[in-house]
Design a protein around this motif. Sequence first.
Motif: not given
Ligand code: GLN
Length: 307
Positions: A26-28, A61-64, A191-193
Amino acid sequence: MIFTEEVLEEALNIGRKYLHEGAVANYIPELAKVDPNKIAISKIEDGDLYSVGDSKVKYSIQSIVKVILYALAMKNYRVSELKRYVGVRPSAKPFNSVIELELSEKKIPVNPFINAGAIIIVAILYNVYREKTFDVILEKAGEFLGEEVDYSRKIAQSEKESSFTNRTLIYLMLAKEILPSDTKVEEVLDTYFKACSILVSTENLAHMSYVISNNGVDLKGREIITKKESEVLRALMATCGTYDYSGDFAIRVGLPAKSGVGGGIVTASRNKTGLAVYAPRLDKHGNSYSGVRMLEYLSEKLDLSIY
Ligand code: GLN
């Protein structure tokens, strides 16, 4: 065939038992809106995809994506060159740790799968591809994931609005002159986001798992990455893929893997198989709670551990 339908159903039932453990990220803020009861396992074996549960549901996908980002970096630079900017050592700190940067030797991010490491990889890619960087990432992601993919504008925006820690990391790297002072901070972060917000299904992740497990060759026989690059990715996934949980994960599951705070986990092996799981509630390290338990069950039942 080792992954019988019965075994996968059993694993899904195990996962369902733990569905209420952990919490969605929930931090995002946008990530907190997902349905926490979705759960899926997808596998590819003998060239065929088979799934149980909600395998077509899309999530970020996040960190994957950090695996894909490093794969792209390896297309441009040797690992020995990349190691001047980001190491290949496991971390005993959470994925977004700021103190880790301070503590690490030479003060460079310890590996490309923690946030600082992935952000620096994006900065390196931005130097190569400039304003085309995200398009190149999206295209490579599609190759790994087995179909054209898009990203969630809402999640990317939500990440941007809550990006205090990631901003801290990039500015710290600028302050320490790991990143050059002319780094395009906003472009790199955007780009990262966006990369973290690429939408995938568990079926897509099974395809990614297959590519990495099959030494870089996809289901249609196309070479997405080289054999050597696959070996590097598997090694990094095994040692750093589940962050400071990687040692426990190696014991519990015994497969190289990469997790994301969206709830997906992609595994890798040295067989021509693919295996991925999904359930959005996370343990305190940011790994899918039920996902780890389903993989643990499958590993024990089917003797999947590589150790
Ligand atoms: N977008 C997430 C972040 O930058 C990715 C973190 C993750 O999946 N562990 O915090």
